[in-house]
Design a protein around this motif. Structure first.
Motif, PDB file in Angstrom:
ATOM      1  N   SER A  37      11.181  -3.083   6.606  1.00 22.63           N
ATOM      2  CA  SER A  37      10.036  -3.024   7.504  1.00 22.63           C
ATOM      3  C   SER A  37       8.922  -2.237   6.831  1.00 22.63           C
ATOM      4  N   ALA A  38       7.717  -2.339   7.376  1.00 24.85           N
ATOM      5  CA  ALA A  38       6.580  -1.626   6.790  1.00 24.85           C
ATOM      6  C   ALA A  38       6.796  -0.117   6.801  1.00 24.85           C
ATOM      7  N   THR A  39       7.308   0.416   7.900  1.00 26.85           N
ATOM      8  CA  THR A  39       7.436   1.869   8.011  1.00 26.85           C
ATOM      9  C   THR A  39       8.498   2.436   7.078  1.00 26.85           C
ATOM     10  N   LYS A  40       9.414   1.599   6.599  1.00 25.40           N
ATOM     11  CA  LYS A  40      10.402   2.055   5.619  1.00 25.40           C
ATOM     12  C   LYS A  40       9.966   1.712   4.198  1.00 25.40           C
ATOM     13  N   LYS A  66      -8.429  -2.886  24.713  1.00 25.49           N
ATOM     14  CA  LYS A  66      -7.828  -1.834  25.539  1.00 25.49           C
ATOM     15  C   LYS A  66      -6.473  -1.416  24.974  1.00 25.49           C
ATOM     16  N   GLN A  67      -5.674  -2.395  24.549  1.00 23.60           N
ATOM     17  CA  GLN A  67      -4.367  -2.060  24.012  1.00 23.60           C
ATOM     18  C   GLN A  67      -4.492  -1.270  22.710  1.00 23.60           C
ATOM     19  N   LEU A  68      -5.436  -1.668  21.859  1.00 23.68           N
ATOM     20  CA  LEU A  68      -5.629  -0.979  20.586  1.00 23.68           C
ATOM     21  C   LEU A  68      -5.901   0.508  20.802  1.00 23.68           C
ATOM     22  N   LEU A  69      -6.654   0.829  21.825  1.00 23.12           N
ATOM     23  CA  LEU A  69      -7.023   2.225  22.071  1.00 23.12           C
ATOM     24  C   LEU A  69      -5.852   3.061  22.588  1.00 23.12           C
ATOM     25  N   THR A  70      -4.718   2.426  22.887  1.00 23.52           N
ATOM     26  CA  THR A  70      -3.550   3.165  23.386  1.00 23.52           C
ATOM     27  C   THR A  70      -2.509   3.425  22.297  1.00 23.52           C
ATOM     28  N   VAL A  71      -2.679   2.828  21.103  1.00 25.98           N
ATOM     29  CA  VAL A  71      -1.659   2.954  20.062  1.00 25.98           C
ATOM     30  C   VAL A  71      -2.139   3.857  18.942  1.00 25.98           C
ATOM     31  N   LYS A  72      -1.223   4.209  18.049  1.00 28.87           N
ATOM     32  CA  LYS A  72      -1.535   5.123  16.950  1.00 28.87           C
ATOM     33  C   LYS A  72      -1.040   4.540  15.627  1.00 28.87           C
ATOM     34  N   PRO A  73      -1.623   4.995  14.515  1.00 32.20           N
ATOM     35  CA  PRO A  73      -1.115   4.574  13.209  1.00 32.20           C
ATOM     36  C   PRO A  73       0.347   4.977  13.046  1.00 32.20           C
ATOM     37  N   ASN A  74       1.055   4.237  12.189  1.00 29.89           N
ATOM     38  CA  ASN A  74       2.461   4.558  11.938  1.00 29.89           C
ATOM     39  C   ASN A  74       2.653   5.066  10.502  1.00 29.89           C
ATOM     40  N   ALA A  75       3.900   5.275  10.127  1.00 29.71           N
ATOM     41  CA  ALA A  75       4.203   5.890   8.831  1.00 29.71           C
ATOM     42  C   ALA A  75       3.657   5.090   7.655  1.00 29.71           C
ATOM     43  N   SER A  76       3.587   3.776   7.802  1.00 31.24           N
ATOM     44  CA  SER A  76       3.084   2.966   6.693  1.00 31.24           C
ATOM     45  C   SER A  76       1.584   3.170   6.507  1.00 31.24           C
ATOM     46  N   HIS A  77       0.845   3.272   7.605  1.00 31.74           N
ATOM     47  CA  HIS A  77      -0.592   3.547   7.492  1.00 31.74           C
ATOM     48  C   HIS A  77      -0.824   4.905   6.807  1.00 31.74           C
ATOM     49  N   TYR A  78      -0.088   5.914   7.238  1.00 30.49           N
ATOM     50  CA  TYR A  78      -0.278   7.253   6.673  1.00 30.49           C
ATOM     51  C   TYR A  78       0.148   7.320   5.207  1.00 30.49           C
ATOM     52  N   ALA A  79       1.181   6.567   4.848  1.00 28.38           N
ATOM     53  CA  ALA A  79       1.627   6.559   3.447  1.00 28.38           C
ATOM     54  C   ALA A  79       0.543   5.964   2.554  1.00 28.38           C
ATOM     55  N   LEU A  80      -0.116   4.906   3.009  1.00 27.03           N
ATOM     56  CA  LEU A  80      -1.185   4.300   2.208  1.00 27.03           C
ATOM     57  C   LEU A  80      -2.376   5.243   2.092  1.00 27.03           C
ATOM     58  N   ALA A  81      -2.668   5.977   3.156  1.00 27.20           N
ATOM     59  CA  ALA A  81      -3.748   6.966   3.088  1.00 27.20           C
ATOM     60  C   ALA A  81      -3.395   8.078   2.087  1.00 27.20           C
ATOM     61  N   HIS A  82      -2.131   8.487   2.056  1.00 25.91           N
ATOM     62  CA  HIS A  82      -1.676   9.524   1.124  1.00 25.91           C
ATOM     63  C   HIS A  82      -1.823   9.062  -0.327  1.00 25.91           C
ATOM     64  N   LEU A  83      -1.668   7.770  -0.557  1.00 30.74           N
ATOM     65  CA  LEU A  83      -1.769   7.210  -1.912  1.00 30.74           C
ATOM     66  C   LEU A  83      -3.150   7.454  -2.521  1.00 30.74           C
ATOM     67  N   GLN A  84      -4.151   7.616  -1.659  1.00 27.69           N
ATOM     68  CA  GLN A  84      -5.524   7.878  -2.123  1.00 27.69           C
ATOM     69  C   GLN A  84      -5.644   9.189  -2.885  1.00 27.69           C
ATOM     70  N   ASP A  85      -4.719  10.119  -2.669  1.00 27.18           N
ATOM     71  CA  ASP A  85      -4.776  11.408  -3.362  1.00 27.18           C
ATOM     72  C   ASP A  85      -4.522  11.244  -4.860  1.00 27.18           C
ATOM     73  N   TYR A  86      -3.954  10.095  -5.251  1.00 30.26           N
ATOM     74  CA  TYR A  86      -3.535   9.907  -6.635  1.00 30.26           C
ATOM     75  C   TYR A  86      -4.181   8.702  -7.319  1.00 30.26           C
ATOM     76  N   PHE A  87      -4.575   7.701  -6.527  1.00 35.55           N
ATOM     77  CA  PHE A  87      -5.103   6.469  -7.093  1.00 35.55           C
ATOM     78  C   PHE A  87      -6.363   6.033  -6.343  1.00 35.55           C
ATOM     79  N   ASN A  88      -7.074   5.086  -6.929  1.00 31.02           N
ATOM     80  CA  ASN A  88      -8.183   4.440  -6.246  1.00 31.02           C
ATOM     81  C   ASN A  88      -7.591   3.306  -5.405  1.00 31.02           C
ATOM     82  N   VAL A  89      -7.505   3.508  -4.118  1.00 30.09           N
ATOM     83  CA  VAL A  89      -6.809   2.574  -3.227  1.00 30.09           C
ATOM     84  C   VAL A  89      -7.824   1.792  -2.403  1.00 30.09           C
TER      85      VAL A  89
END
Length: 231
Positions: free
Chosen positions: A214-217, A59-82
């Protein structure tokens, strides 16, 4: 050919999204002894307690959202095999757009049969006593409990062996076998360890670079650095 970036993530990356790290300083998980809620024996002794524990986590998981670190790793896929190897049971990497994610310790939004570990179903609601698999056994969380094998470990080793760069974030490097993955990276592979209180030092590995952030930084910083220097 794109370089292989392997990322090992742990609870610290999700904590910044508001997900509680299960184990507190006193060793309890939400007031429960680990043996009560995270072992096959605990499930056999008191299945309703264990199901309720994971129902609350879901239930708690469904209330939260990804943060900047998650999105940064997803962005890395545009350039590398991640490829992300995570000890986390949440789906925040997938929600942020990461395509190749290996869950070492299972997934909170899945359930499996208690007699056939190959029967796995997507699941976002509560698991109740009496919810059965196709073979008639009680459904349980699709979580690797203490004392159980880590079925994705061999795959994680094979992925790590092909790493051109290894990023480690949000993990204490104290939980095995996951912590041992660092030793499967090829010799001289650059390793970036992001943690505000790092548990390993550059004395341990000559190719280790530590960011006490921290992860987000730290993750967006490393992602920018890799894009700027490796392309």
């Amino acid at each position: 050919m794109k370089k292989n970036i392997v990322v090992l993530t742990g609870a610290g990356i999700s904590a910044e999204s508001g997900i509680k790290t299960f184990r507190d300083a006193d060793g309890l998980w939400e007031g429960h002894d680990i043996m009560e809620v995270a072992t096959p024996q605990g499930f056999n002794n008191n299945p309703s307690l264990v199901l309720d524990f994971y129902n609350q986590r879901r239930k708690q998981l469904l209330t939260v959202k990804p943060n900047a670190s998650h999105y940064a790793l997803a962005h890395l896929q545009d350039y590398f095999n991640v490829h992300i190897i995570t000890q986390n049971v949440d789906d925040l990497h997938e929600r942020s757009g990461s395509k190749q994610v290996t869950h070492l310790h299972g997934e909170l939004l899945k359930v499996r049969s208690s007699i056939d570990e190959n029967i796995i179903l997507p699941w976002k609601k509560d698991i109740n006593l009496g919810d059965l698999c196709s073979k008639g056994s009680q459904l349980r969380p699709h979580i690797v409990w203490f004392g159980e094998d880590v079925p994705m470990m061999d795959e994680a080793m094979q992925i790590t062996e092909k790493a051109d760069v290894l990023i480690i974030v949000g993990t204490s490097m104290q939980v095995y076998p996951a912590a041992g993955l660092i030793d499967y990276a090829p010799v001289n592979t650059p390793i970036y360890f992001i943690d505000p209180k790092p548990s390993i030092t550059e004395n341990n590995y000559s190719n280790l670079n530590i960011l006490t952030e921290s992860a987000t930084k730290g993750v967006p910083s490393i992602v920018k650095f890799l894009i700027d220097t490796m392309l």
